[in-house]
Write a protein that holds these residues in place. Structure first.
Motif, short mmCIF file in Angstrom:
data_model
loop_
_atom_site.label_atom_id
_atom_site.label_comp_id
_atom_site.label_asym_id
_atom_site.label_seq_id
_atom_site.Cartn_x
_atom_site.Cartn_y
_atom_site.Cartn_z
N GLN A 265 0.84 -1.21 0.00
CA GLN A 265 0.00 0.00 0.00
C GLN A 265 0.88 1.26 0.00
N PHE A 266 1.94 1.25 0.80
CA PHE A 266 2.86 2.39 0.85
C PHE A 266 3.51 2.61 -0.52
N GLU A 267 3.89 1.52 -1.17
CA GLU A 267 4.51 1.63 -2.49
C GLU A 267 3.52 2.23 -3.49
N THR A 268 2.30 1.75 -3.50
CA THR A 268 1.26 2.26 -4.39
C THR A 268 0.99 3.74 -4.14
N ALA A 269 1.04 4.14 -2.88
CA ALA A 269 0.78 5.53 -2.50
C ALA A 269 2.00 6.43 -2.70
N GLY A 270 3.14 5.84 -3.05
CA GLY A 270 4.34 6.63 -3.28
C GLY A 270 5.14 6.97 -2.04
N LEU A 271 4.81 6.35 -0.91
CA LEU A 271 5.55 6.62 0.34
C LEU A 271 6.89 5.89 0.38
N VAL A 272 6.95 4.71 -0.24
CA VAL A 272 8.18 3.93 -0.25
C VAL A 272 8.50 3.49 -1.68
N VAL A 273 9.74 3.11 -1.87
CA VAL A 273 10.20 2.56 -3.14
C VAL A 273 10.67 1.14 -2.87
N PHE B 89 17.18 -5.96 -5.62
CA PHE B 89 18.57 -5.99 -6.00
C PHE B 89 19.04 -7.41 -6.25
N ASP B 90 19.65 -7.64 -7.39
CA ASP B 90 20.31 -8.89 -7.72
C ASP B 90 19.41 -10.11 -7.54
N GLY B 91 18.14 -9.97 -7.87
CA GLY B 91 17.23 -11.11 -7.78
C GLY B 91 16.93 -11.54 -6.35
N GLY B 92 17.41 -10.78 -5.39
CA GLY B 92 17.15 -11.12 -3.99
C GLY B 92 15.76 -10.69 -3.58
N HIS B 93 15.49 -10.82 -2.30
CA HIS B 93 14.17 -10.42 -1.81
C HIS B 93 14.03 -8.90 -1.89
N ALA B 94 12.82 -8.47 -1.93
CA ALA B 94 12.53 -7.04 -2.05
C ALA B 94 12.94 -6.30 -0.78
N VAL B 95 13.47 -5.12 -0.98
CA VAL B 95 13.75 -4.22 0.13
C VAL B 95 13.07 -2.89 -0.17
N PHE B 96 12.77 -2.16 0.88
CA PHE B 96 12.01 -0.92 0.76
C PHE B 96 12.79 0.22 1.40
N GLU B 97 12.60 1.41 0.84
CA GLU B 97 13.15 2.62 1.44
C GLU B 97 12.13 3.73 1.30
N ILE B 98 12.17 4.66 2.22
CA ILE B 98 11.28 5.82 2.17
C ILE B 98 11.57 6.59 0.89
N SER B 99 10.53 7.00 0.19
CA SER B 99 10.70 7.79 -1.04
C SER B 99 11.40 9.08 -0.71
N GLN B 100 12.32 9.45 -1.58
CA GLN B 100 13.09 10.68 -1.38
C GLN B 100 12.93 11.55 -2.60
N GLU B 101 12.97 12.86 -2.38
CA GLU B 101 12.85 13.78 -3.50
C GLU B 101 14.10 13.77 -4.35
N GLU B 102 15.26 13.59 -3.72
CA GLU B 102 16.52 13.62 -4.44
C GLU B 102 16.80 12.24 -5.03
N HIS B 103 17.21 12.22 -6.30
CA HIS B 103 17.55 10.97 -6.96
C HIS B 103 18.87 10.44 -6.41
N HIS B 104 19.00 9.13 -6.33
CA HIS B 104 20.27 8.53 -5.98
C HIS B 104 20.34 7.14 -6.62
N ASP B 105 21.54 6.64 -6.76
CA ASP B 105 21.78 5.32 -7.30
C ASP B 105 22.29 4.44 -6.17
N HIS B 106 22.53 3.16 -6.48
CA HIS B 106 22.90 2.21 -5.43
C HIS B 106 24.11 1.35 -5.83
N MET B 107 24.88 0.99 -4.82
CA MET B 107 25.90 -0.04 -4.93
C MET B 107 25.51 -1.13 -3.94
N VAL B 108 25.58 -2.39 -4.40
CA VAL B 108 25.25 -3.51 -3.54
C VAL B 108 26.50 -4.36 -3.40
#
Length: 148
Positions: free
Chosen positions: A62-70, A74-93
């Protein structure tokens, strides 16, 4: 708690105790910006909260649908969530530890824009994930050799 209530209402969600608790956990995740549903569930259990794993999954969706979380997979693993942020960023795993590092690089951002334009496209969005390991480590990917 008033902040979470406001965020939920603004996202068009009814304020319920499980939603407030889960939002608080995600917002207060110190250094652990990316949490799985299981991480959230374990945190709730450790705090003595009576919220089921199915509820956690449902609320995160529900949070994802509402835009609260993203949600990230990563790498076919299980889903992880983070609070949506206005600033764009990339990731290293990190393939060894599973650590997720957020970063922003203006040169990379500009180059991606240029590449899209060179091919006759307008860049709308992107997600860049770098899979890394500590220098000198002999750890390889769990599912085979590194992708090219």
């Amino acid at each position: 708690m008033a902040d979470q209530n406001h965020e939920l209402r603004k996202a068009g969600l009814k304020v319920t105790l499980p939603r407030v608790k889960i939002l608080q956990i995600l917002e207060n995740a110190q250094g652990e910006h990316h949490m799985s549903a299981e991480d959230v569930y374990k945190t709730l259990l450790d705090a003595g909260e009576d919220v089921g794993l199915a509820t956690v999954y449902r609320v995160l969706t529900q949070f994802e649908t509402a835009g609260l979380v993203v949600r990230h997979n990563f790498d076919g693993g299980h889903a992880v969530f983070e609070i949506s942020q206005e600033e764009h960023h990339d990731h290293m795993v990190c393939l060894e530890s599973g650590e997720i590092v957020e970063f922003f690089d203006e040169v990379i951002e500009r180059r991606q824009q240029e590449i899209a334009e060179e091919h006759g496209y307008e860049l709308v969005d992107h997600a860049l994930v770098l899979y890394v390991r500590p220098r000198g480590s002999s750890v390889t990917r769990q599912d085979g050799p590194p992708r090219k």
